[in-house]
Design a protein around this motif. Structure first.
Motif, PDB file in Angstrom:
ATOM      1  N   LYS A  83       0.843  -1.197   0.000  1.00 37.13           N
ATOM      2  CA  LYS A  83       0.000   0.000   0.000  1.00 37.13           C
ATOM      3  C   LYS A  83       0.881   1.252   0.000  1.00 37.13           C
ATOM      4  O   LYS A  83       1.670   1.452   0.920  1.00 37.13           O
ATOM      5  CB  LYS A  83      -0.922  -0.001   1.222  1.00 37.13           C
ATOM      6  CG  LYS A  83      -1.955  -1.126   1.212  1.00 37.13           C
ATOM      7  CD  LYS A  83      -2.923  -0.999   2.374  1.00 37.13           C
ATOM      8  CE  LYS A  83      -3.906  -2.164   2.405  1.00 37.13           C
ATOM      9  NZ  LYS A  83      -4.700  -2.247   1.162  1.00 37.13           N
ATOM     10  N   VAL A  84       0.733   2.071  -1.028  1.00 36.73           N
ATOM     11  CA  VAL A  84       1.473   3.328  -1.126  1.00 36.73           C
ATOM     12  C   VAL A  84       0.542   4.408  -1.652  1.00 36.73           C
ATOM     13  O   VAL A  84      -0.539   4.117  -2.172  1.00 36.73           O
ATOM     14  CB  VAL A  84       2.699   3.198  -2.077  1.00 36.73           C
ATOM     15  CG1 VAL A  84       3.712   2.213  -1.542  1.00 36.73           C
ATOM     16  CG2 VAL A  84       2.243   2.801  -3.496  1.00 36.73           C
ATOM     17  N   LYS A  85       0.945   5.663  -1.530  1.00 32.18           N
ATOM     18  CA  LYS A  85       0.205   6.778  -2.098  1.00 32.18           C
ATOM     19  C   LYS A  85       0.722   7.009  -3.518  1.00 32.18           C
ATOM     20  O   LYS A  85       1.785   7.610  -3.728  1.00 32.18           O
ATOM     21  CB  LYS A  85       0.392   8.036  -1.245  1.00 32.18           C
ATOM     22  CG  LYS A  85      -0.225   9.305  -1.844  1.00 32.18           C
ATOM     23  CD  LYS A  85      -1.727   9.195  -2.025  1.00 32.18           C
ATOM     24  CE  LYS A  85      -2.297  10.501  -2.538  1.00 32.18           C
ATOM     25  NZ  LYS A  85      -3.761  10.423  -2.820  1.00 32.18           N
ATOM     26  N   ALA A  86      -0.008   6.501  -4.521  1.00 33.24           N
ATOM     27  CA  ALA A  86       0.440   6.597  -5.911  1.00 33.24           C
ATOM     28  C   ALA A  86       0.184   7.995  -6.465  1.00 33.24           C
ATOM     29  O   ALA A  86      -0.895   8.554  -6.281  1.00 33.24           O
ATOM     30  CB  ALA A  86      -0.277   5.568  -6.765  1.00 33.24           C
ATOM     31  N   ILE A  87       1.191   8.548  -7.150  1.00 28.34           N
ATOM     32  CA  ILE A  87       1.016   9.838  -7.817  1.00 28.34           C
ATOM     33  C   ILE A  87       1.156   9.717  -9.332  1.00 28.34           C
ATOM     34  O   ILE A  87       0.691  10.581 -10.065  1.00 28.34           O
ATOM     35  CB  ILE A  87       2.009  10.898  -7.282  1.00 28.34           C
ATOM     36  CG1 ILE A  87       3.460  10.469  -7.546  1.00 28.34           C
ATOM     37  CG2 ILE A  87       1.769  11.161  -5.811  1.00 28.34           C
ATOM     38  CD1 ILE A  87       4.461  11.559  -7.227  1.00 28.34           C
ATOM     39  N   ASP A  88       1.789   8.626  -9.811  1.00 25.76           N
ATOM     40  CA  ASP A  88       1.969   8.419 -11.248  1.00 25.76           C
ATOM     41  C   ASP A  88       2.236   6.937 -11.491  1.00 25.76           C
ATOM     42  O   ASP A  88       3.276   6.422 -11.087  1.00 25.76           O
ATOM     43  CB  ASP A  88       3.129   9.272 -11.774  1.00 25.76           C
ATOM     44  CG  ASP A  88       3.342   9.123 -13.280  1.00 25.76           C
ATOM     45  OD1 ASP A  88       2.500   8.467 -13.936  1.00 25.76           O
ATOM     46  OD2 ASP A  88       4.347   9.636 -13.788  1.00 25.76           O
ATOM     47  N   THR A  89       1.311   6.259 -12.149  1.00 26.03           N
ATOM     48  CA  THR A  89       1.477   4.821 -12.403  1.00 26.03           C
ATOM     49  C   THR A  89       2.205   4.532 -13.715  1.00 26.03           C
ATOM     50  O   THR A  89       2.340   3.379 -14.100  1.00 26.03           O
ATOM     51  CB  THR A  89       0.108   4.119 -12.425  1.00 26.03           C
ATOM     52  OG1 THR A  89      -0.701   4.682 -13.461  1.00 26.03           O
ATOM     53  CG2 THR A  89      -0.593   4.265 -11.084  1.00 26.03           C
ATOM     54  N   THR A  90       2.677   5.584 -14.395  1.00 27.84           N
ATOM     55  CA  THR A  90       3.403   5.389 -15.651  1.00 27.84           C
ATOM     56  C   THR A  90       4.604   4.467 -15.441  1.00 27.84           C
ATOM     57  O   THR A  90       5.460   4.743 -14.607  1.00 27.84           O
ATOM     58  CB  THR A  90       3.900   6.729 -16.222  1.00 27.84           C
ATOM     59  OG1 THR A  90       2.794   7.607 -16.377  1.00 27.84           O
ATOM     60  CG2 THR A  90       4.582   6.525 -17.574  1.00 27.84           C
ATOM     61  N   GLY A  91       4.639   3.372 -16.176  1.00 31.99           N
ATOM     62  CA  GLY A  91       5.785   2.462 -16.115  1.00 31.99           C
ATOM     63  C   GLY A  91       5.769   1.494 -14.951  1.00 31.99           C
ATOM     64  O   GLY A  91       6.701   0.696 -14.818  1.00 31.99           O
ATOM     65  N   ALA A  92       4.713   1.515 -14.114  1.00 23.29           N
ATOM     66  CA  ALA A  92       4.692   0.618 -12.950  1.00 23.29           C
ATOM     67  C   ALA A  92       4.637  -0.843 -13.376  1.00 23.29           C
ATOM     68  O   ALA A  92       5.329  -1.699 -12.816  1.00 23.29           O
ATOM     69  CB  ALA A  92       3.505   0.952 -12.049  1.00 23.29           C
ATOM     70  N   GLY A  93       3.806  -1.145 -14.375  1.00 23.63           N
ATOM     71  CA  GLY A  93       3.733  -2.516 -14.872  1.00 23.63           C
ATOM     72  C   GLY A  93       5.038  -2.960 -15.497  1.00 23.63           C
ATOM     73  O   GLY A  93       5.438  -4.127 -15.374  1.00 23.63           O
TER      74      GLY A  93
END
Length: 319
Positions: free
Chosen positions: A248-258
């Protein structure tokens, strides 16, 4: 040393300076090196592995910054071609409040799509090596032909092939063409990674269990199913199942996470002495998924794709 060969697009992501805004309303962007295969290669290198990028860029400033950026991280650039026939691909991104994205691509065509398949002949691979590719560059093009040649080379060498469809429908004139291309290449892979946002589109099935099992065709030995903040599961052809709940984190940008996730997974495969991927996941699957989830989670707390990748020290601290 075992190596990753990542084939496909390398591009420039323009990330907005604001969140929760439609793309048409964004006035300022930051330039970030991206493209899913490029992100994966960068992840592997940043985690201490050996990766090579196989693509084509334009003879332009954006192509220059891509080469400089990934070479600095340690990604091999010997198999990157340059051309004057088209420009380096660009992607403009808008961010929602939860870090999810909307894309607008500029690649009609881009330099990567014009990559000449004959260049594949100069690449030597072994049974120790891994090939990673996505679906973005499987549109009808010279680059799609290059993918087929690279896969054939890996099949002859008994290397390991990893396919992350990474569906981007705005790049296809017809969603069905995208689906057909994905199904054409799934049986050629040993490992298939698919997200919860893609599974029903790819398989045409609402039942999650049946949809995942339908991906086991041809050479597929492992299916990895990612569920964003809910973690990931891995399934082997022997009906073995592993699951990790994620972080669990506070996501600010999921670009490139996968891409960071599958890059981290590949780095663990590369560092193992076990070549059979089904056996590897049955032996070490939980720790592999935990590592992939941790790397992906950290990247979502920062902006950009490659620039957000954590160091080994940060991963060990979990921050």
């Amino acid at each position: 040393m075992r190596r990753l060969f990542a084939i496909g697009e390398a591009l420039i992501d323009f990330i907005p300076h604001v969140t929760n805004s439609e793309l048409k309303d964004v006035e300022q962007f930051s330039r970030q090196v991206g493209g899913a295969p490029c992100n994966v290669a960068a992840t592997v290198s940043k985690l201490g592995g050996h990766s090579e990028m196989v693509t084509q860029l334009g003879h332009d400033a954006f192509g220059d910054i891509i080469v400089e950026t990934i070479e600095r991280i340690g990604v091999g650039v010997d198999y990157i071609q340059r051309t004057n026939e088209a420009n380096t691909a660009l992607a403009f991104v808008s961010l929602k409040e939860d870090g999810q994205r909307d894309f607008s691509f500029y690649r009609k065509p881009s330099a990567d799509m014009l990559y000449d398949p004959s260049h594949i002949e100069d690449i030597e691979v072994t049974d120790q090596d891994i090939l990673h590719f996505c679906s973005v560059d499987l549109v009808e093009s010279l680059m799609k032909q290059a993918h087929s040649k690279m896969i054939e080379k890996f099949e002859k060498a008994n290397g390991t092939i990893v396919f992350d469809p990474n569906v981007r429908l705005p790049l296809w004139e017809d969603p069905e063409a995208c689906r057909q291309a994905i199904h054409e290449f799934i049986p050629k892979a040993n490992v298939v990674k698919v997200s919860d946002e893609e599974l029903e589109f790819i398989t045409g099935m609402k039942d999650e269990t049946k949809a995942i099992q339908s991906l086991f065709k041809g050479n597929v030995a492992v299916v990895i199913y990612t569920k964003g903040p809910k973690g990931a599961q891995a399934f082997t052809k022997n009906q073995f199942t592993i699951e990790h709940q994620g972080f669990k984190v506070k996501a600010i940008d999921t670009t490139g996470a996968g891409d960071a996730f599958i890059g981290a997974v590949i780095s663990r495969i590369l560092s193992s002495d076990i070549i059979d991927v089904a056996q590897l996941f049955e032996n070490e699957g939980n720790s592999i998924l935990e590592f992939g989830n941790k790397v992906a989670a950290i990247t979502t707390t920062r902006y950009g794709a490659i620039e957000s990748l954590p160091t080994t020290e940060e991963i060990e601290k979990g921050s």
